[in-house]
Structures are given as structure tokens and as C-alpha cells.
Design a protein around this motif. Structure first.
Motif, PDB file in Angstrom:
ATOM      1  N   LYS A   1      38.019  63.064 110.499  1.00 47.20           N
ATOM      2  CA  LYS A   1      36.881  62.694 109.791  1.00 47.20           C
ATOM      3  C   LYS A   1      35.507  63.537 109.977  1.00 47.20           C
ATOM      4  O   LYS A   1      34.872  64.157 109.425  1.00 47.20           O
ATOM      5  CB  LYS A   1      36.491  61.168 109.338  1.00 47.20           C
ATOM      6  CG  LYS A   1      37.794  60.265 109.298  1.00 47.20           C
ATOM      7  CD  LYS A   1      37.341  58.839 109.066  1.00 47.20           C
ATOM      8  CE  LYS A   1      36.930  58.217 110.464  1.00 47.20           C
ATOM      9  NZ  LYS A   1      38.013  58.088 111.456  1.00 47.20           N
ATOM     10  N   SER A   2      35.409  63.347 111.333  1.00 45.01           N
ATOM     11  CA  SER A   2      34.048  63.975 112.166  1.00 45.01           C
ATOM     12  C   SER A   2      34.261  65.441 111.875  1.00 45.01           C
ATOM     13  O   SER A   2      33.129  66.183 111.860  1.00 45.01           O
ATOM     14  CB  SER A   2      33.666  63.193 113.334  1.00 45.01           C
ATOM     15  OG  SER A   2      33.450  62.099 113.426  1.00 45.01           O
ATOM     16  N   LEU A   3      35.537  65.879 112.230  1.00 46.34           N
ATOM     17  CA  LEU A   3      35.473  67.452 112.202  1.00 46.34           C
ATOM     18  C   LEU A   3      35.337  67.924 110.640  1.00 46.34           C
ATOM     19  O   LEU A   3      34.871  68.910 110.565  1.00 46.34           O
ATOM     20  CB  LEU A   3      36.892  67.810 112.679  1.00 46.34           C
ATOM     21  CG  LEU A   3      37.103  67.719 114.234  1.00 46.34           C
ATOM     22  CD1 LEU A   3      38.428  68.335 114.485  1.00 46.34           C
ATOM     23  CD2 LEU A   3      36.044  68.412 115.133  1.00 46.34           C
TER      24      LEU A   3
ATOM     25  N   ALA B   1      26.860  60.966 106.847  1.00 47.63           N
ATOM     26  CA  ALA B   1      26.383  59.877 107.652  1.00 47.63           C
ATOM     27  C   ALA B   1      27.556  59.349 108.277  1.00 47.63           C
ATOM     28  O   ALA B   1      28.669  58.931 107.895  1.00 47.63           O
ATOM     29  CB  ALA B   1      25.750  58.710 106.858  1.00 47.63           C
ATOM     30  N   ASP B   2      27.785  59.891 109.585  1.00 47.34           N
ATOM     31  CA  ASP B   2      29.052  59.603 110.357  1.00 47.34           C
ATOM     32  C   ASP B   2      28.806  58.465 111.216  1.00 47.34           C
ATOM     33  O   ASP B   2      28.247  58.311 112.207  1.00 47.34           O
ATOM     34  CB  ASP B   2      29.298  60.860 111.246  1.00 47.34           C
ATOM     35  CG  ASP B   2      30.580  60.766 111.847  1.00 47.34           C
ATOM     36  OD1 ASP B   2      31.145  59.772 111.833  1.00 47.34           O
ATOM     37  OD2 ASP B   2      30.998  61.901 112.604  1.00 47.34           O
ATOM     38  N   GLU B   3      29.320  57.205 110.620  1.00 48.36           N
ATOM     39  CA  GLU B   3      29.396  56.219 111.399  1.00 48.36           C
ATOM     40  C   GLU B   3      27.969  55.644 111.622  1.00 48.36           C
ATOM     41  O   GLU B   3      27.645  55.342 112.701  1.00 48.36           O
ATOM     42  CB  GLU B   3      30.234  55.949 112.444  1.00 48.36           C
ATOM     43  CG  GLU B   3      31.746  56.420 112.268  1.00 48.36           C
ATOM     44  CD  GLU B   3      32.619  55.813 113.348  1.00 48.36           C
ATOM     45  OE1 GLU B   3      32.354  54.966 113.830  1.00 48.36           O
ATOM     46  OE2 GLU B   3      33.644  56.507 113.485  1.00 48.36           O
ATOM     47  N   PRO B   4      27.109  55.584 110.559  1.00 44.13           N
ATOM     48  CA  PRO B   4      25.501  55.365 110.970  1.00 44.13           C
ATOM     49  C   PRO B   4      25.101  54.336 111.563  1.00 44.13           C
ATOM     50  O   PRO B   4      24.109  53.936 111.922  1.00 44.13           O
ATOM     51  CB  PRO B   4      24.662  55.766 109.713  1.00 44.13           C
ATOM     52  CG  PRO B   4      25.950  55.324 108.741  1.00 44.13           C
ATOM     53  CD  PRO B   4      27.381  55.826 109.098  1.00 44.13           C
TER      54      PRO B   4
HETATM   55 MG   LIG Z   1      34.339  60.331 114.187  1.00 44.67          MG
END
Ligand SMILES: [Mg+2]
Ligand SMILES: Nc1ncnc2c1ncn2[C@@H]1O[C@H](COP(=O)(O)OP(=O)(O)OP(=O)(O)O)[C@@H](O)[C@H]1O
Length: 233
Positions: A44-46, A169-172
Motif C-alpha cells: 500500500k505505502s509503496l 493519507a497513509d494511515e493518518p
Molecule cells: Mg504502509
């Protein structure tokens, strides 16, 4: 209606050739809210970093990405990408501890073409947008003088300062307590509506995905496995 971001056959691999993200395609329409979900390590983050242009230098990306109709190179950029902005998991490391909130907003606003004469009033209204009742005082505070939720809302104001069409928004809210999580999610929803921004929300929380987004995209082991419609929240 135009799209906020269109990702075609995106792959991310290491220099040694290991594939971390495999051939994924998806589209976010203008102002659409989409959750990107999946187990830890699923990519996900990539994927978010490839869209933002912030992939680590040790990784390579292939495929095509367009933001607001403009083709952009996936992966890594020498400068920040127009049209997209991000809020990350840990607001305590996202802000410069040595600069007052007002100066940090000022830097971003000026870099995106806001005239010096109006920068303070624009900064104040951005802080109001993210739910601060005393934005004038806040301009003078240092990050260490703020709570986690306040810091995350400052990060959100800074992200909005470049008038993005897409907010990633990455796990905000992972680093925040439950009440503060709701406050930050409310602030995201409010500014998203006000500015017509599309939202890519990475979350491990199914309830958040279901209530705060229109649909979910699920990843597993670097691949996109399904899409589901969320509950309007
Ligand atoms: Mg991640
Ligand atoms: N810079 C890197 N170099 C090599 N491998 C990496 C790098 N960054 C991430 N990876 C690997 O790529 C895979 C996907 O990582 P990613 O950070 O996108 O996962 P994620 O879905 O965001 O997980 P989480 O939910 O834990 O944040 C993982 O196996 C991870 O170990």
C-alpha cells in the motif's frame, strides 16, 4: 467528469529484481474517496509513494500514472508533484521541530505561488479549515507545543496549501487515540468537501474504510485483489 489519478500497470521492484508491487491499475475520479486496504507488507505505502513521486531511491517503478489528466513519471521525482499532497502516519516527524507552524505554512504557500502579502491570511484560513478555533495564535506555536491530533491537523493544512486535487493519507490516524482519530478524519472530510479533493486513504481499520470512503481497493502481496463499495458515511 475527469479523474484525479489514473494508474496503469504499475510495478515496483528492487534493484535485484524482486517485485514488491505487481502490475496494478486503478482510477480515482475527481473528488472520490477510496480506501487502500490490505495486510501489512502488501504494498500500500509503496503504491502511494509511486503516485506521490516519493519512492525510495533504491526502488524502481514501471507503468504509467496520470494526475488530473497529465502523465507523470511513476516513482521518484526531483521536485514535489503538482496536484497531489500527502499526510503520513506520524505527525511528530512530518513537521520541522525548529520552525513555528506559521513559518512552515508560509514556506509551502510561497513555494506554490501565494504572494507574501496574503500568505498569513491564507495560512489562517487553512488552519480554520482543519478545525482550529484560534488560528492566529497557532501560527506562533512550535510543533512540540501541540498535541498529536493538532500536529496532524497542521500537516493536513500544509498538505492543502498546495491546493491538491488528490490527498494521499497513509494511515493518518494510527498514531492517535480514538477521539483524536475521529477529529482528524472529520477534518479530512470537511476540507475534502470544501476543496473538492479526491482522497486515497490507506487504513487497517475496516470501519474507517467503510464509513469514510466510497469504495475500497484491496491489495495482497503486491497485487490488487478486489474492489468493494463502502457504506456512505
Ligand atoms: Mg504502509
Ligand atoms: N525500500 C525498500 N526496499 C526493499 N523492500 C521494501 C522497501 N520498502 C518496502 N519494501 C517491501 O515492500 C513490501 C511492501 O511494503 P509497503 O510499505 O508498501 O507495505 P504496506 O502495505 O504499506 O504495509 P503496512 O501496512 O505495514 O504499512 C514489503 O514487503 C516491504 O518489506
Amino acid at each position: 467528469m475527469g479523474h484525479a489519478v489514473h494508474v496503469r500497470r504499475l510495478s515496483v521492484h528492487t534493484a535485484a529484481g524482486a517485485r514488491l508491487v505487481s502490475d496494478i491499475s486503478f482510477t480515482l475520479e475527481e473528488a472520490e474517496r477510496v480506501a487502500l486496504v490490505g495486510a501489512s507488507g502488501s504494498g500500500k505505502s509503496l503504491t502511494a509513494a509511486a503516485v506521490l513521486g516519493t519512492l525510495p531511491v533504491t526502488l524502481n517503478a514501471s507503468g504509467a500514472i496520470s494526475v488530473c489528466g497529465c502523465d507523470v513519471r511513476p516513482g521518484r521525482l526531483p521536485r514535489s508533484r503538482t496536484g497531489v499532497a500527502a499526510v503520513h502516519q506520524d505527525p511528530s516527524t512530518a513537521l520541522n521541530p525548529l520552525l513555528r507552524v506559521g513559518d512552515q505554512l508560509d514556506l509551502v504557500l510561497r513555494a506554490h505561488g501565494t504572494r507574501a502579502a496574503v500568505a498569513t491570511s491564507v495560512a489562517t484560513s487553512l488552519l480554520e479549515d482543519v478545525g482550529f478555533e484560534d488560528p492566529d495564535k497557532l501560527l506562533w506555536r512550535y510543533p512540540a507545543e501541540l498535541s498529536g491530533g493538532q500536529r496532524q491537523r497542521v500537516c493536513l493544512a500544509i498538505a492543502l496549501a498546495c491546493r491538491p486535487k488528490l490527498l494521499v493519507a497513509d494511515e493518518p490516524t494510527t498514531a492517535l487515540d480514538v477521539d483524536t482519530q475521529e477529529q482528524v478524519l472529520d477534518a479530512i472530510e470537511r476540507v475534502r468537501q470544501r476543496h473538492g479533493t479526491a482522497l486515497m486513504l490507506i487504513t487497517h481499520d475496516r470501519r474507517v474504510a467503510a464509513t469514510r470512503t466510497d469504495r475500497s481497493i484491496r491489495m495482497a502481496q503486491g497485487e490488487l485483489i478486489d474492489e468493494a463499495t463502502g457504506v456512505q458515511g
